[in-house]
Structure formats: C-alpha cells, structure tokens
Write a protein that holds these residues in place. Structure first.
Motif, PDB file in Angstrom:
ATOM      1  N   ASP A 112       0.043   5.179   1.059  1.00  0.00           N
ATOM      2  CA  ASP A 112      -0.069   6.131   2.178  1.00  0.00           C
ATOM      3  C   ASP A 112      -0.112   5.414   3.519  1.00  0.00           C
ATOM      4  OD1 ASP A 112      -0.597   9.018   1.052  1.00  0.00           O
ATOM      5  OD2 ASP A 112      -1.680   7.618  -0.238  1.00  0.00           O
TER       6      ASP A 112
ATOM      7  N   ILE B  35       1.807   9.417   7.146  1.00  0.00           N
ATOM      8  CA  ILE B  35       0.579  10.209   6.979  1.00  0.00           C
ATOM      9  C   ILE B  35       0.894  11.678   7.289  1.00  0.00           C
ATOM     10  CG2 ILE B  35      -1.731  10.653   7.949  1.00  0.00           C
ATOM     11  CD1 ILE B  35      -1.722   8.202   6.119  1.00  0.00           C
ATOM     12  N   VAL B  36       0.520  12.553   6.360  1.00  0.00           N
ATOM     13  CA  VAL B  36       0.735  13.998   6.542  1.00  0.00           C
ATOM     14  C   VAL B  36      -0.585  14.734   6.265  1.00  0.00           C
ATOM     15  CG1 VAL B  36       3.207  13.992   5.962  1.00  0.00           C
ATOM     16  CG2 VAL B  36       1.519  14.205   4.120  1.00  0.00           C
TER      17      VAL B  36
ATOM     18  N   ASN C 247      -9.489  10.734  -7.729  1.00  0.00           N
ATOM     19  CA  ASN C 247      -8.623   9.572  -7.894  1.00  0.00           C
ATOM     20  C   ASN C 247      -9.028   8.733  -9.102  1.00  0.00           C
ATOM     21  OD1 ASN C 247      -6.720   9.997  -5.864  1.00  0.00           O
ATOM     22  ND2 ASN C 247      -8.124   9.235  -4.298  1.00  0.00           N
TER      23      ASN C 247
ATOM     24  N   LYS D 241      -9.182  -3.991  -3.372  1.00  0.00           N
ATOM     25  CA  LYS D 241      -7.754  -4.312  -3.340  1.00  0.00           C
ATOM     26  C   LYS D 241      -7.525  -5.828  -3.314  1.00  0.00           C
ATOM     27  CE  LYS D 241      -5.926  -0.049  -1.290  1.00  0.00           C
ATOM     28  NZ  LYS D 241      -5.180   0.532  -0.161  1.00  0.00           N
TER      29      LYS D 241
ATOM     30  N   GLU E 191     -14.491   7.869   0.993  1.00  0.00           N
ATOM     31  CA  GLU E 191     -14.149   7.564  -0.395  1.00  0.00           C
ATOM     32  C   GLU E 191     -15.371   7.076  -1.160  1.00  0.00           C
ATOM     33  OE1 GLU E 191      -9.549   6.693  -0.267  1.00  0.00           O
ATOM     34  OE2 GLU E 191     -10.646   5.173   0.819  1.00  0.00           O
TER      35      GLU E 191
ATOM     36  N   SER F 296      -2.929   1.076  -4.268  1.00  0.00           N
ATOM     37  CA  SER F 296      -3.268   2.319  -3.566  1.00  0.00           C
ATOM     38  C   SER F 296      -4.688   2.802  -3.868  1.00  0.00           C
ATOM     39  CB  SER F 296      -2.263   3.401  -3.994  1.00  0.00           C
ATOM     40  OG  SER F 296      -2.621   4.651  -3.463  1.00  0.00           O
ATOM     41  N   GLY F 297      -5.213   3.605  -2.951  1.00  0.00           N
ATOM     42  CA  GLY F 297      -6.501   4.255  -3.196  1.00  0.00           C
ATOM     43  C   GLY F 297      -6.340   5.440  -4.138  1.00  0.00           C
TER      44      GLY F 297
ATOM     45  N   SER G  53     -11.910  11.020  -3.182  1.00  0.00           N
ATOM     46  CA  SER G  53     -11.657  11.067  -1.735  1.00  0.00           C
ATOM     47  C   SER G  53     -12.072  12.433  -1.185  1.00  0.00           C
ATOM     48  CB  SER G  53     -10.171  10.876  -1.442  1.00  0.00           C
ATOM     49  OG  SER G  53      -9.744   9.607  -1.827  1.00  0.00           O
TER      50      SER G  53
ATOM     51  N   GLU H  58     -10.356  15.010  -3.562  1.00  0.00           N
ATOM     52  CA  GLU H  58      -9.281  14.537  -4.437  1.00  0.00           C
ATOM     53  C   GLU H  58      -9.865  13.634  -5.514  1.00  0.00           C
ATOM     54  OE1 GLU H  58      -6.477  12.298  -2.125  1.00  0.00           O
ATOM     55  OE2 GLU H  58      -4.907  12.460  -3.634  1.00  0.00           O
TER      56      GLU H  58
ATOM     57  N   ASP I 196       0.870  -1.174   0.000  1.00  0.00           N
ATOM     58  CA  ASP I 196       0.000   0.000   0.000  1.00  0.00           C
ATOM     59  C   ASP I 196       0.919   1.240   0.000  1.00  0.00           C
ATOM     60  OD1 ASP I 196      -2.307   1.674   0.710  1.00  0.00           O
ATOM     61  OD2 ASP I 196      -1.453   1.697   2.723  1.00  0.00           O
TER      62      ASP I 196
ATOM     63  N   HIS J 268     -11.444  14.531   2.053  1.00  0.00           N
ATOM     64  CA  HIS J 268     -10.575  14.531   3.232  1.00  0.00           C
ATOM     65  C   HIS J 268     -11.122  15.395   4.369  1.00  0.00           C
ATOM     66  CE1 HIS J 268      -7.160  12.395   1.440  1.00  0.00           C
ATOM     67  NE2 HIS J 268      -7.504  12.992   0.315  1.00  0.00           N
TER      68      HIS J 268
ATOM     69  N   ARG K 138      -9.137  15.517   7.378  1.00  0.00           N
ATOM     70  CA  ARG K 138      -8.002  15.667   8.298  1.00  0.00           C
ATOM     71  C   ARG K 138      -7.815  17.105   8.791  1.00  0.00           C
ATOM     72  NH1 ARG K 138      -4.288  12.380  10.033  1.00  0.00           N
ATOM     73  NH2 ARG K 138      -5.115  10.765   8.666  1.00  0.00           N
TER      74      ARG K 138
ATOM     75  N   ARG L 232      -8.479   6.673   6.416  1.00  0.00           N
ATOM     76  CA  ARG L 232      -7.978   7.457   7.546  1.00  0.00           C
ATOM     77  C   ARG L 232      -8.351   8.927   7.352  1.00  0.00           C
ATOM     78  NH1 ARG L 232      -2.009   5.097   8.835  1.00  0.00           N
ATOM     79  NH2 ARG L 232      -2.249   6.468  10.626  1.00  0.00           N
TER      80      ARG L 232
HETATM   81  O1  LIG Z   1      -4.440   3.057  -0.352  1.00  0.00           O
HETATM   82  P1  LIG Z   1      -3.549   4.160   0.070  1.00  0.00           P
HETATM   83  O2  LIG Z   1      -2.302   4.288  -0.774  1.00  0.00           O
HETATM   84  O3  LIG Z   1      -3.215   4.087   1.538  1.00  0.00           O
HETATM   85  O4  LIG Z   1      -4.382   5.476  -0.165  1.00  0.00           O
HETATM   86  C1  LIG Z   1      -5.501   5.784   0.700  1.00  0.00           C
HETATM   87  C2  LIG Z   1      -5.732   7.270   0.688  1.00  0.00           C
HETATM   88  O5  LIG Z   1      -4.465   7.853   0.994  1.00  0.00           O
HETATM   89  C3  LIG Z   1      -4.342   9.263   0.943  1.00  0.00           C
HETATM   90  O6  LIG Z   1      -5.005   9.810   2.092  1.00  0.00           O
HETATM   91  C4  LIG Z   1      -4.371   9.467   3.309  1.00  0.00           C
HETATM   92  O7  LIG Z   1      -3.022   9.972   3.325  1.00  0.00           O
HETATM   93  C5  LIG Z   1      -2.939  11.429   3.269  1.00  0.00           C
HETATM   94  C6  LIG Z   1      -1.467  11.798   3.174  1.00  0.00           C
HETATM   95  O8  LIG Z   1      -0.731  11.290   4.233  1.00  0.00           O
HETATM   96  C7  LIG Z   1      -3.644  12.011   4.500  1.00  0.00           C
HETATM   97  O9  LIG Z   1      -3.585  13.430   4.458  1.00  0.00           O
HETATM   98  C8  LIG Z   1      -5.102  11.545   4.533  1.00  0.00           C
HETATM   99  O10 LIG Z   1      -5.738  11.973   5.719  1.00  0.00           O
HETATM  100  C9  LIG Z   1      -5.179  10.005   4.477  1.00  0.00           C
HETATM  101  O11 LIG Z   1      -6.509   9.561   4.371  1.00  0.00           O
HETATM  102  C10 LIG Z   1      -4.887   9.805  -0.342  1.00  0.00           C
HETATM  103  O12 LIG Z   1      -4.871  11.208  -0.307  1.00  0.00           O
HETATM  104  C11 LIG Z   1      -6.270   9.273  -0.651  1.00  0.00           C
HETATM  105  O13 LIG Z   1      -6.679   9.710  -1.920  1.00  0.00           O
HETATM  106  C12 LIG Z   1      -6.189   7.747  -0.678  1.00  0.00           C
HETATM  107  O14 LIG Z   1      -7.431   7.187  -1.013  1.00  0.00           O
END
Ligand SMILES: O=P(O)(O)OC[C@H]1O[C@H](O[C@H]2O[C@H](CO)[C@@H](O)[C@H](O)[C@H]2O)[C@H](O)[C@@H](O)[C@@H]1O
Length: 364
Positions: free
Chosen positions: A113, A119-120, A225, A277, A268, A149-150, A230, A223, A111, A232, A234, A264
C-alpha cells in the motif's frame, strides 16, 4: 497451515535455517527459538501500562501530524529538532545506485500500500495497475522479489496475483515463498515462517471486540490481517478520532501480550514478539542463502512507518538501500526517495532494463 508445510530452507551458501514448531503451532529458527517479547521499536506506540487520556491524545496528535492537511506545519516544527532530510531521488541517482550494486546480487523487497498501489479511502479497493503488475512480473524474472506488507498474506496475494514472488504478510509475521520453490533457492518446497501462530485466537478475539466497539463510529473500519488487526481512521471525521482511539485502548488494555503501531491513518494491533518487517527481510535473505554474504544488495521500497524497521536493518548491515516513497521530508532510515507509486514503477522498469543490458553485454 499444516506441519507438512514446514520447510527447512535449502540455502545457496549451504547454511540452512532449521525450523522448529513450538507448542504445535509456532515456527521459529531453532537457534533463536521463541522470539523474545519486546516493548516495540521507536515507531511503536506503547499501549499497555497506563497513560490514559494523555496517551490517547498523543496518538491522535500523531495521526493528525501525519495527515496531509497538517503535514506542512508539523514537518516545519519537527525539522527544527529532528533534522529531517529531503532524500535524493532514486531515479535521479539510478546510475549511482547501480554502481554500488556492481558484482552483487540484487534482492528486491516491495511494500504494497502506498508503494505498488496508490492510497485510497477503501482498503478493499487498493488495486495495483496492470502496468505495475507487468513491471513487477518482469522484475521477478531478473531478481528475487518479495512483497512485504502489513496486510494478511492472502489478501495482498489477491491484489498482486504473481505466484513467482515471496510474500511476507502481517508485517512479516506470515512468510511464504513461491509455491513450486524458486530458481533462487535449491529446495522445491516453499519457504514458510509464521512466528506468531500462537496469537491467532487472541487476534481473532480482538478483531471481533474492535468491530463491536467501533460499529457506531461512521467511517471506522477494522481489518483482520490474520496476525494483526488494523483500525482505519481515514474515513472518520477528525473530531471522532479520539473516540476510535479510546475504543482501541479499552480493548488493548485487556491484552498485555499485544502492542500498537501506527501507519497511515491506521492503528495496528500486533503481538509483542520481536518480529517486524526488518526481521522478515533478514529471514528472507537467509532463506535465499545470503545470511553472511557480502555480495548481496537488498533494495527495500516502502512508504510507511513500519517500513522503517527494514530500512534500519539495511543501514545496520551496510548493505543495499532503503527507498522511501514520500512527497514530503520525513525522519527516516532510508537513503533515497521516490514520490509516488508511478515513480516506483519507473524505477523498477529501469532496473529491468539495466539487468537486460548487463546480460546482453556479458554475452558480447
Ligand atoms: O505494509 P503495507 O502494504 O503498506 O500495508 C499497511 C496497511 O495498508 C493498508 O492501509 C493503508 O492503505 C489503505 C488503502 O490505500 C488506506 O485506506 C489506509 O488508510 C492506509 O493505512 C491496509 O488496509 C492495512 O491493513 C495495512 O496494514
């Protein structure tokens, strides 16, 4: 993506995976045809079909429960019912894992992120370190390696920048193998699979609507994708989470062919096709010629709820292991854990060292 890019993967075992393009845009294995629509796995929150305010509250509660400030109390109360287990460390049990893989071909699934990059706050700045890139590059010289990845595939590629890997973006709905084919597959053309192509215009529309609906909420970020969107949370003040969830619900109510899953601090939106996945992992194993093999040992490392679909597949196949990246106990189908991306890097480096040693010993 053009028709020329559609490839019949040439598998080692001689079992090929014929691909067909439906309605001029979708690509599915011919045997499976169009993936059936699904209400989603246990990880997915049902969106369409009512629920109103109660539904919004349950999403927001779920987001709170998975945020660090609430994690302790939530995991305490959950553990009474769900038997959350603290997993053994994949680093401490490295020899045991290698022993289980003896005589089998290891295939690596990573994976992005939270696994390869920390995670940022800003999803556009989730860079992986140079050291991690070097380690993943070395890993790919030893084992077939895929990033799952997502994020949309192009974006995750821009972060990883390793042409020799397989990439499964949009939660596995956009798969592509190495540009010049791979030493692990017979064909010279890249493997390609996009089971949700017909949803592209709808996803684009939803993305625009969500941007418009959330633009007045400070910190909210939408975002695109490609095959999923997505939203967010955060950087949104907690008291405004319901506002964002409400916006998501109001848009999704208009699209019964889309569903919601949760990551996280992110909601989505994705097509209701039965593809995730876990399916991507199975597709890639098949493309690599390991569809019905007993001598394959897939290792999937991930930190998110959406990675559970892949952990579950491995458990059901009784092949390889899932490794959860987490500092806290979670309800999971993984077998081992690593605490954070730096530990993931150590584990990957140990795999490389182990492989080199095994190679040297085989030549003595
Ligand atoms: O499947 P992944 O590669 O883990 O992707 C899942 C999501 O990851 C990203 O969001 C996450 O990470 C960000 C950066 O660290 C963080 O700011 C956010 O809160 C997390 O949810 C990505 O931006 C998403 O589009 C993905 O779906």
């Amino acid at each position: 993506m053009t028709n020329q890019n559609v490839v019949v993967p040439d598998t080692k075992s001689g079992i090929s995976l014929p691909m067909v393009r439906l309605s001029g845009s979708s690509i599915f294995p011919a045997t499976a045809q169009k993936p059936p629509t699904a209400p989603g796995t246990g990880e997915n929150l049902e969106i369409n079909g009512g629920g109103g305010a109660a539904k919004i509250n349950s999403w927001v509660d779920s987001m709170r429960a998975s945020s660090p400030t609430h994690m302790k109390s939530s995991s305490q109360s959950l553990s009474q019912h769900q038997q959350q287990i603290t997993l053994p460390s994949a680093l401490d049990n490295f020899d045991q894992i290698m022993e289980a893989s003896r005589g089998k071909q290891i295939v690596m699934f990573l994976d992005y992120d939270g696994t390869l990059s920390p995670i940022v706050d800003d999803p556009d700045r989730a860079f992986m370190s140079k050291k991690m890139r070097t380690t993943v590059r070395r890993l790919a010289t030893c084992f077939p390696t895929a990033i799952v990845s997502g994020r949309c595939r192009d974006k995750v590629y821009k972060f990883v920048r390793l042409a020799e890997l397989y990439y499964a973006g949009s939660h596995g709905m956009d798969i592509k193998g190495p540009e010049k084919g791979s030493k692990y597959t017979k064909g010279t053309e890249p493997v390609i699979c996009q089971p949700a192509s017909e949803f592209l215009p709808m996803i684009d529309e939803v993305f625009k609507e969500l941007v418009a609906k959330t633009k007045l909420t400070p910190g909210a970020k939408v975002e695109n994708n490609k095959f999923c969107v997505s939203v967010h949370f955060r950087c949104v003040e907690e008291k405004k989470w319901s506002e964002v969830a409400e916006a998501v619900k109001s848009v999704l109510n208009k699209y019964p062919k889309l569903r919601l899953s949760q990551g996280r601090k992110v909601l989505e939106i994705r097509p209701t096709i039965k593809w995730d996945k876990g399916k991507a992992l199975e597709f890639l194993l098949e493309s690599l010629g390991f569809a019905n093999c007993t001598d394959v040992f897939p290792i999937y490392i991930g930190d998110d709820r959406t990675d559970e679909d892949a952990f579950k597949v491995l458990k059901e196949r009784e092949q390889g292991f899932g490794i959860l990246v987490s500092k806290v106990a979670k309800d999971t189908n993984a077998s081992y854990s690593l605490q954070e991306p730096t530990q993931v890097m150590d584990f990957l480096q140990r795999l490389v060292d182990w492989k080199k040693l095994a190679f040297q010993e085989s030549r003595m």
